[in-house]
Design an enzyme around this catalytic site. Structure first.
Site, mmCIF file in Angstrom:
data_model
loop_
_atom_site.group_PDB
_atom_site.id
_atom_site.type_symbol
_atom_site.label_atom_id
_atom_site.label_comp_id
_atom_site.label_asym_id
_atom_site.label_seq_id
_atom_site.Cartn_x
_atom_site.Cartn_y
_atom_site.Cartn_z
ATOM 1 C CD GLU A 1 6.038 7.057 1.583
ATOM 2 O OE1 GLU A 1 5.617 7.055 2.743
ATOM 3 O OE2 GLU A 1 5.776 6.160 0.780
ATOM 4 C CB CYS B 1 14.171 2.979 -3.524
ATOM 5 S SG CYS B 1 12.783 2.886 -4.640
ATOM 6 C CB CYS C 1 2.716 7.838 -10.554
ATOM 7 S SG CYS C 1 3.271 7.235 -12.167
ATOM 8 C CB CYS D 1 0.667 0.351 -12.905
ATOM 9 S SG CYS D 1 1.711 1.122 -14.157
ATOM 10 C CB CYS E 1 1.488 0.727 -8.773
ATOM 11 S SG CYS E 1 2.595 1.984 -8.090
ATOM 12 C CB SER F 1 12.509 1.287 -12.775
ATOM 13 O OG SER F 1 11.360 0.520 -13.063
ATOM 14 C CB SER G 1 7.609 -1.799 -15.155
ATOM 15 O OG SER G 1 8.432 -1.232 -14.171
ATOM 16 C CG LEU G 2 7.484 -7.322 -20.086
ATOM 17 C CD1 LEU G 2 7.308 -6.367 -21.245
ATOM 18 C CD2 LEU G 2 8.438 -8.453 -20.483
ATOM 19 C CB CYS H 1 8.348 -3.007 -5.427
ATOM 20 S SG CYS H 1 10.047 -3.415 -5.541
#
Ligand code: SAH
Ligand code: SF4
Length: 359
Positions: A92, A105, A112, A116, A119, A199, A221-222, A341
């Site tokens: 996407e 974006c 992935c 995480c 996500c 990112s 991405s902390l 996001c």
């Protein structure tokens, strides 16, 4: 012989190809300009290229964009495109219009490999890297959608790129670097590296290469300030812990007050959103020219987190600001179409999963 997509090939690769095919070098400049400045989709639309050469190029290459199989528009104007690539796999891409700019974006992988906890993309089983053509193709599709050819000097509708779609861009470094160099090339799409932000969830060894070889803005991405919590939320932290991550940020080239590192921090109710977390955060990044982007958690089907309350987000943000950092709260865009996001996931995989459940 399978034909190659000319989109996504670097200048160096094309120079080699052209030399091998006996095509004079100055033609490359012309053809590059047609493809990336004018956005033409056929060699027939290159009037200053002789017919015989156009035939030759047609035998060697295609000029292919990914196919848009579904387009959705949010109530806030955000658009999400589901893209299908030549092998049928999907990713996407999202366009977010703002008053003075428009941000695209871009995805770097189908799914992935990282997981995480908060996500949606991380729950997708099917993963492969996108090729450079498939990454550049996302920019070109967006420019097609807005009829933004030839490349305008100013007031672009696709003025910024964030590598914040599906996937971990630094796990697909070579293709991402190649694609971004094509997008930045001044004789084509000509997007400045200052308008591009990559990112990462913290692939420390590749952050140095990103700075040296691509030189785009970095977002990290902390999401947590202690290793015990970050190990859970961003499991990659077990490999590259917070100290190593922050050290890599400190040495990222070209960072100063005009070009700051962005730290992304997703606001998860009761998980990472206390005043103590905020204080530890500013302590951790002390001395790094940075801004802290607070991202309200965007829910997705099956997610087991909640977004912090607006008051909590505000209190957290106040502490960060008092320490001298800008800490904008990212307004969720396109939530109604699962375009915000962390909500991206290819439709086809979602469907096949529900089919599995039904059987
Ligand atoms: N893989 C890269 C880039 C893609 S994610 C990375 O992780 O940095 C873009 C940003 O959205 C990241 O900061 C990510 O942590 C965040 N994110 C993921 N899921 C989210 C969710 N459900 N709500 C809000 N932000 C989320
Ligand atoms: Fe991958 Fe980024 Fe999602 Fe983590 S947040 S699973 S790295 S896309």
């Amino acid at each position: 012989m399978t034909m190659q997509n000319i989109i996504g090939l670097s200048r160096e690769e094309l120079e080699r190809d052209f030399t091998d095919a006996g095509i004079p070098k100055f033609r490359l400049k012309q053809i590059w300009h047609w493809i990336y400045h004018h956005g033409v989709r056929s060699f027939d639309d290159m009037p200053n290229v002789p017919k015989e050469l156009r035939f030759k190029l047609q035998d060697l290459y295609t000029i292919n964009r990914p196919e848009i199989t579904k387009a959705m528009t949010s109530a806030d104007g955000t658009q999400k495109w589901l893209l299908k690539f030549q092998d049928g796999e999907e990713a996407e891409c999202v366009h977010i219009p703002e008053s003075v700019r428009g941000t695209l974006c871009v995805s770097s992988q189908v799914g992935c490999t990282l997981t995480c906890k908060f996500c949606h993309t991380g729950t997708q089983k099917l993963v492969r890297n996108l090729g450079s053509a498939e990454i550049v193709g996302q920019m070109m599709l967006a420019r097609d959608a807005f009829d933004e050819w030839p490349t305008p000097f100013s007031n672009r509708l696709v003025s910024n790129i964030v590598m914040m779609g599906m996937g971990e861009p630094l796990y697909n470094f070579d293709n991402v670097a190649k694609a971004l160099k094509i997008i930045m090339d001044p004789e084509g799409i000509a997007l400045s590296r200052r308008k591009i932000t990559l990112s990462t969830s913290g692939v420390v060894p590749m952050m140095d290469r990103c700075g040296e070889e691509i030189g785009v803005n970095l977002a990290v991405s902390l999401h947590a300030v202690r290793d015990d919590l970050r190990n859970v939320l961003v499991p990659l932290n077990k490999k590259y812990p917070i100290k190593d991550l922050i050290d890599a940020c400190r040495r990222y080239p070209g960072v100063n007050n005009a070009n700051r590192i962005t730290f992304e921090y997703v606001m998860l109710k009761g998980v990472n959103d206390t005043n103590a977390d905020a204080k530890e955060l500013v302590h951790l990044i002390r001395g790094i020219p940075a801004k802290i982007n607070l991202i309200p958690f965007n829910p997705w089907p099956g997610s087991d987190f909640e977004c912090s309350t607006p008051d909590r987000i505000d209190a957290f943000s106040q502490i960060v600001q008092r320490a001298g950092y800008s800490s904008p709260v990212r307004t969720p865009r396109g939530r109604d179409i699962l375009a915000a996001c962390g909500q991206l996931k290819s439709e086809s995989v979602r469907q096949s999963k529900s089919l599995l459940k039904a059987s």
